[in-house]
Design a protein around this motif. Structure first.
Motif, PDB file in Angstrom:
ATOM      1  N   SER A  46       0.853  -1.177   0.000  1.00  0.00           N
ATOM      2  CA  SER A  46       0.000   0.000   0.000  1.00  0.00           C
ATOM      3  C   SER A  46       0.892   1.231   0.000  1.00  0.00           C
ATOM      4  O   SER A  46       1.744   1.384   0.875  1.00  0.00           O
ATOM      5  N   VAL A  47       0.708   2.099  -0.993  1.00  0.00           N
ATOM      6  CA  VAL A  47       1.502   3.330  -1.108  1.00  0.00           C
ATOM      7  C   VAL A  47       0.551   4.519  -1.039  1.00  0.00           C
ATOM      8  O   VAL A  47      -0.455   4.559  -1.756  1.00  0.00           O
ATOM      9  N   GLN A  48       0.888   5.486  -0.179  1.00  0.00           N
ATOM     10  CA  GLN A  48       0.053   6.680  -0.052  1.00  0.00           C
ATOM     11  C   GLN A  48       0.459   7.726  -1.095  1.00  0.00           C
ATOM     12  O   GLN A  48       1.647   7.919  -1.376  1.00  0.00           O
ATOM     13  N   PHE A  49      -0.566   8.402  -1.668  1.00  0.00           N
ATOM     14  CA  PHE A  49      -0.362   9.466  -2.641  1.00  0.00           C
ATOM     15  C   PHE A  49      -1.058  10.729  -2.146  1.00  0.00           C
ATOM     16  O   PHE A  49      -2.098  10.659  -1.497  1.00  0.00           O
ATOM     17  N   ASN A  50      -0.483  11.903  -2.463  1.00  0.00           N
ATOM     18  CA  ASN A  50      -1.100  13.173  -2.064  1.00  0.00           C
ATOM     19  C   ASN A  50      -2.161  13.585  -3.081  1.00  0.00           C
ATOM     20  O   ASN A  50      -2.438  12.859  -4.044  1.00  0.00           O
ATOM     21  N   GLN A  51      -2.736  14.774  -2.887  1.00  0.00           N
ATOM     22  CA  GLN A  51      -3.816  15.255  -3.743  1.00  0.00           C
ATOM     23  C   GLN A  51      -3.365  15.490  -5.185  1.00  0.00           C
ATOM     24  O   GLN A  51      -4.186  15.579  -6.092  1.00  0.00           O
ATOM     25  N   ASN A  52      -2.033  15.560  -5.429  1.00  0.00           N
ATOM     26  CA  ASN A  52      -1.503  15.730  -6.784  1.00  0.00           C
ATOM     27  C   ASN A  52      -1.068  14.409  -7.408  1.00  0.00           C
ATOM     28  O   ASN A  52      -0.333  14.404  -8.395  1.00  0.00           O
ATOM     29  N   ASP A  53      -1.483  13.304  -6.817  1.00  0.00           N
ATOM     30  CA  ASP A  53      -1.131  11.954  -7.291  1.00  0.00           C
ATOM     31  C   ASP A  53       0.364  11.668  -7.213  1.00  0.00           C
ATOM     32  O   ASP A  53       0.890  10.890  -7.997  1.00  0.00           O
ATOM     33  N   GLU A  54       1.046  12.284  -6.259  1.00  0.00           N
ATOM     34  CA  GLU A  54       2.473  12.039  -6.052  1.00  0.00           C
ATOM     35  C   GLU A  54       2.646  11.194  -4.791  1.00  0.00           C
ATOM     36  O   GLU A  54       1.970  11.439  -3.782  1.00  0.00           O
ATOM     37  N   PRO A  55       3.554  10.204  -4.825  1.00  0.00           N
ATOM     38  CA  PRO A  55       3.799   9.392  -3.622  1.00  0.00           C
ATOM     39  C   PRO A  55       4.302  10.263  -2.470  1.00  0.00           C
ATOM     40  O   PRO A  55       5.134  11.148  -2.674  1.00  0.00           O
ATOM     41  N   THR A  56       3.783  10.024  -1.275  1.00  0.00           N
ATOM     42  CA  THR A  56       4.209  10.788  -0.094  1.00  0.00           C
ATOM     43  C   THR A  56       5.411  10.155   0.591  1.00  0.00           C
ATOM     44  O   THR A  56       6.010  10.770   1.462  1.00  0.00           O
ATOM     45  N   GLY A  57       5.743   8.918   0.225  1.00  0.00           N
ATOM     46  CA  GLY A  57       6.813   8.178   0.898  1.00  0.00           C
ATOM     47  C   GLY A  57       6.290   7.232   1.959  1.00  0.00           C
ATOM     48  O   GLY A  57       7.013   6.381   2.462  1.00  0.00           O
ATOM     49  N   LEU A  58       5.009   7.377   2.318  1.00  0.00           N
ATOM     50  CA  LEU A  58       4.414   6.493   3.314  1.00  0.00           C
ATOM     51  C   LEU A  58       3.892   5.227   2.635  1.00  0.00           C
ATOM     52  O   LEU A  58       3.266   5.300   1.578  1.00  0.00           O
ATOM     53  N   PHE A  59       4.184   4.072   3.232  1.00  0.00           N
ATOM     54  CA  PHE A  59       3.754   2.803   2.648  1.00  0.00           C
ATOM     55  C   PHE A  59       3.767   1.729   3.721  1.00  0.00           C
ATOM     56  O   PHE A  59       4.296   1.919   4.820  1.00  0.00           O
ATOM     57  N   TYR A  60       3.189   0.589   3.398  1.00  0.00           N
ATOM     58  CA  TYR A  60       3.354  -0.635   4.183  1.00  0.00           C
ATOM     59  C   TYR A  60       3.203  -1.823   3.249  1.00  0.00           C
ATOM     60  O   TYR A  60       2.553  -1.743   2.210  1.00  0.00           O
ATOM     61  N   GLU A  61       3.869  -2.931   3.632  1.00  0.00           N
ATOM     62  CA  GLU A  61       3.839  -4.101   2.771  1.00  0.00           C
ATOM     63  C   GLU A  61       4.221  -5.359   3.526  1.00  0.00           C
ATOM     64  O   GLU A  61       4.854  -5.305   4.579  1.00  0.00           O
ATOM     65  N   GLY A  62       3.808  -6.486   2.941  1.00  0.00           N
ATOM     66  CA  GLY A  62       4.164  -7.777   3.487  1.00  0.00           C
ATOM     67  C   GLY A  62       3.847  -8.881   2.500  1.00  0.00           C
ATOM     68  O   GLY A  62       3.069  -8.686   1.557  1.00  0.00           O
ATOM     69  N   VAL A  63       4.478 -10.022   2.694  1.00  0.00           N
ATOM     70  CA  VAL A  63       4.174 -11.215   1.902  1.00  0.00           C
ATOM     71  C   VAL A  63       3.319 -12.119   2.775  1.00  0.00           C
ATOM     72  O   VAL A  63       3.676 -12.403   3.935  1.00  0.00           O
ATOM     73  N   PHE A  64       2.213 -12.558   2.222  1.00  0.00           N
ATOM     74  CA  PHE A  64       1.278 -13.430   2.946  1.00  0.00           C
ATOM     75  C   PHE A  64       1.410 -14.844   2.414  1.00  0.00           C
ATOM     76  O   PHE A  64       1.469 -15.049   1.197  1.00  0.00           O
ATOM     77  N   VAL A  65       1.473 -15.807   3.337  1.00  0.00           N
ATOM     78  CA  VAL A  65       1.588 -17.221   2.957  1.00  0.00           C
ATOM     79  C   VAL A  65       0.366 -17.965   3.478  1.00  0.00           C
ATOM     80  O   VAL A  65      -0.165 -17.676   4.541  1.00  0.00           O
ATOM     81  N   ARG A  66      -0.040 -18.932   2.676  1.00  0.00           N
ATOM     82  CA  ARG A  66      -1.223 -19.724   3.002  1.00  0.00           C
ATOM     83  C   ARG A  66      -0.910 -20.684   4.139  1.00  0.00           C
ATOM     84  O   ARG A  66       0.085 -21.401   4.111  1.00  0.00           O
ATOM     85  N   ILE A  67      -1.786 -20.694   5.159  1.00  0.00           N
ATOM     86  CA  ILE A  67      -1.703 -21.663   6.242  1.00  0.00           C
ATOM     87  C   ILE A  67      -2.442 -22.924   5.816  1.00  0.00           C
ATOM     88  O   ILE A  67      -1.949 -24.024   5.955  1.00  0.00           O
ATOM     89  N   LYS A  68      -3.672 -22.721   5.292  1.00  0.00           N
ATOM     90  CA  LYS A  68      -4.437 -23.841   4.742  1.00  0.00           C
ATOM     91  C   LYS A  68      -5.518 -23.313   3.826  1.00  0.00           C
ATOM     92  O   LYS A  68      -5.905 -22.145   3.908  1.00  0.00           O
ATOM     93  N   LYS A  69      -5.999 -24.194   2.934  1.00  0.00           N
ATOM     94  CA  LYS A  69      -7.040 -23.810   1.966  1.00  0.00           C
ATOM     95  C   LYS A  69      -8.401 -23.939   2.592  1.00  0.00           C
ATOM     96  O   LYS A  69      -8.640 -24.565   3.524  1.00  0.00           O
TER      97      LYS A  69
END
Length: 188
Positions: free
Chosen positions: A165-188
């Protein structure tokens, strides 16, 4: 002694009521319909239980980029009562929450509603490609006015996906704020 008997009777009655409510909720949810057909539901790849790979989470909330451990993250994702829906319940360390996606097969749009913690309500829409990757433009309560986030869910393989997830300002420019992760399946 009479108070104890009344208390035990109250607990018994509440227990029966809770069991009935859960059963009714489950029946309403599926209406007896089998919803495990992953080929019909465009979100089928997301069905199952998930956790963070290695408990790793990377973010920048304004104080630079850091990678932290989030143990016991747990997400359960499944269809509700249509072949074009996904409900994800996110449990573990706070903030807990839920995400609802609905797919419009005519316009090929994905619609998003979510709620985390006490005020982090999100809404928006996006698209899904033929691989099942989802891109969303979302707006959140509690974030600066005029900002939005672009979420990308990209499949690494059938049992792993990367979410950023990347945050953008009102001018559609990245603000530098983000978060991320890789998710793995435990079970179906």
């Amino acid at each position: 002694m009479k108070i104890i008997i009344k208390f035990l009777l109250l607990i018994f009655i509440l227990s029966l009521t809770e069991t009935y409510a859960q059963k009714t909720s489950i029946q309403f949810e599926s209406n007896g319909k089998k919803l495990d057909n992953k080929t019909k539901n465009p979100f089928g790849k997301f069905f199952g239980e998930w956790t963070l790979k290695g408990d790793n989470w990377t973010h920048n909330w304004g104080n630079g980029t850091e990678t932290i451990k989030i143990p016991k993250h747990h997400t359960v994702s499944k269809a509700i009562n249509t072949d074009n829906s996904l409900l994800s319940i996110i449990d573990g360390p706070e903030p807990n929450g839920h995400i609802f996606w609905s797919y419009n097969p005519n316009t090929k749009e994905v619609f998003h509603l979510s709620s985390f913690g006490t005020i982090r309500a999100g809404n928006g829409k996006g698209t899904m490609n033929e691989n099942g990757d989802v891109t969303l433009k979302l707006f959140f309560e509690g974030e600066p006015k005029g900002t939005h986030r672009i979420y990308n869910y990209k499949w690494i393989n059938d049992d792993e996906y990367h979410m950023k997830s990347v945050q953008f300002n009102q001018n559609d420019e990245p603000t530098g704020l983000f978060y991320e992760g890789v998710f793995v399946r435990i079970k179906k």
